[in-house]
Design a protein around this motif. Structure first.
Motif, short mmCIF file in Angstrom:
data_model
loop_
_atom_site.label_atom_id
_atom_site.label_comp_id
_atom_site.label_asym_id
_atom_site.label_seq_id
_atom_site.Cartn_x
_atom_site.Cartn_y
_atom_site.Cartn_z
N GLU A 121 37.64 41.65 25.76
CA GLU A 121 39.07 41.48 25.52
C GLU A 121 39.73 40.55 26.53
OE1 GLU A 121 40.79 45.38 25.29
OE2 GLU A 121 39.33 46.02 23.78
N LEU A 122 38.99 40.22 27.59
CA LEU A 122 39.51 39.32 28.62
C LEU A 122 39.24 37.87 28.23
CD1 LEU A 122 38.13 41.12 31.81
CD2 LEU A 122 40.42 41.35 30.80
N ASP A 123 40.17 36.99 28.57
CA ASP A 123 39.91 35.57 28.30
C ASP A 123 38.90 35.03 29.32
OD1 ASP A 123 41.23 34.76 30.67
OD2 ASP A 123 43.08 34.30 29.62
N ILE A 124 38.41 33.86 29.07
CA ILE A 124 37.35 33.27 29.87
C ILE A 124 37.77 33.10 31.33
CG2 ILE A 124 37.88 30.85 29.38
CD1 ILE A 124 34.36 32.23 29.38
N SER A 125 39.02 32.77 31.57
CA SER A 125 39.52 32.60 32.93
C SER A 125 39.51 33.93 33.69
CB SER A 125 40.94 32.02 32.88
OG SER A 125 41.50 31.95 34.17
N ALA A 126 39.96 34.99 33.04
CA ALA A 126 39.96 36.31 33.68
C ALA A 126 38.54 36.78 33.96
CB ALA A 126 40.69 37.33 32.79
N ARG A 127 37.63 36.51 33.04
CA ARG A 127 36.22 36.88 33.27
C ARG A 127 35.64 36.11 34.45
NH1 ARG A 127 33.16 37.19 27.46
NH2 ARG A 127 34.99 37.85 26.33
N ALA A 128 35.97 34.83 34.55
CA ALA A 128 35.47 34.01 35.66
C ALA A 128 35.99 34.54 36.99
CB ALA A 128 35.87 32.55 35.47
N TRP A 160 40.22 46.68 36.00
CA TRP A 160 39.01 46.01 36.47
C TRP A 160 39.00 45.76 37.96
CZ3 TRP A 160 35.01 46.17 33.46
CH2 TRP A 160 35.19 46.23 32.07
N ILE A 161 40.18 45.51 38.54
CA ILE A 161 40.29 45.26 39.97
C ILE A 161 41.43 46.09 40.53
CG2 ILE A 161 39.37 42.91 39.85
CD1 ILE A 161 42.31 41.93 40.29
N LYS A 162 41.45 46.19 41.86
CA LYS A 162 42.61 46.77 42.53
C LYS A 162 42.92 45.88 43.73
CE LYS A 162 39.75 50.08 45.01
NZ LYS A 162 39.51 51.45 45.32
N ALA A 163 44.19 45.77 44.01
CA ALA A 163 44.65 45.02 45.18
C ALA A 163 45.10 46.03 46.23
CB ALA A 163 45.79 44.08 44.80
N VAL A 164 44.56 45.90 47.42
CA VAL A 164 44.89 46.82 48.51
C VAL A 164 45.29 46.01 49.74
CG1 VAL A 164 43.32 48.62 47.64
CG2 VAL A 164 42.49 46.96 49.32
N PRO A 165 46.10 46.60 50.61
CA PRO A 165 46.47 45.87 51.82
C PRO A 165 45.22 45.51 52.64
CG PRO A 165 47.85 47.81 51.54
CD PRO A 165 46.76 47.90 50.52
N ASP A 166 45.23 44.32 53.19
CA ASP A 166 44.13 43.88 54.05
C ASP A 166 44.34 44.50 55.42
OD1 ASP A 166 42.46 42.48 55.84
OD2 ASP A 166 42.50 40.69 54.58
#
Length: 117
Positions: free
Chosen positions: A25-32, A76-82
């Motif tokens: 369901e993801l486009d090619i850019s998101a998969r990359a 698919w991903i999570k963003a967390v503080p560095d």
């Protein structure tokens, strides 16, 4: 089994897993972008959002930010503080992404084992 046959079997396998997992369901850019993040994790490297934005030809910064947001909303991903830089966010694969890639890897290993037998 010849190499060409193996490549086609791997391609079919990947498509089947993509279909059942929702990756298709993801486009090619998101998969990359997802693959880029996964490769970094597999190599023990961490990536910040800015690393992905500067990544290999993913598009303009607004496009990459949009894709990252879509990947996060889809689980698919999570963003967390560095922890090293409070202004930055690290991007990580979620358990869903890790399970999906682990399944692809395990199934691909089976194909190689079958090939060698």
């Amino acid at each position: 089994m010849d190499k060409n046959h193996l490549i086609f079997r791997i391609t079919r396998l990947v498509r089947a897993i993509e279909s059942t997992s929702g990756l298709d369901e993801l486009d090619i850019s998101a998969r990359a972008i997802l693959n880029f993040i996964g490769e970094a994790e597999a190599e023990g490297r961490s990536l910040n959002v800015s690393d992905v934005v500067k990544g290999p030809g993913f598009g303009t910064a607004p496009t990459v930010y949009t894709r990252l947001s879509e990947l996060e909303k889809a689980g698919w991903i999570k963003a967390v503080p560095d922890p090293r830089d409070g202004r930055a966010k690290r991007v990580l694969l979620t358990p869903l992404a890790k399970r999906t890639y682990a399944r692809m890897s395990a199934d691909a290993r089976k194909l190689f084992t079958t090939k060698e037998a």
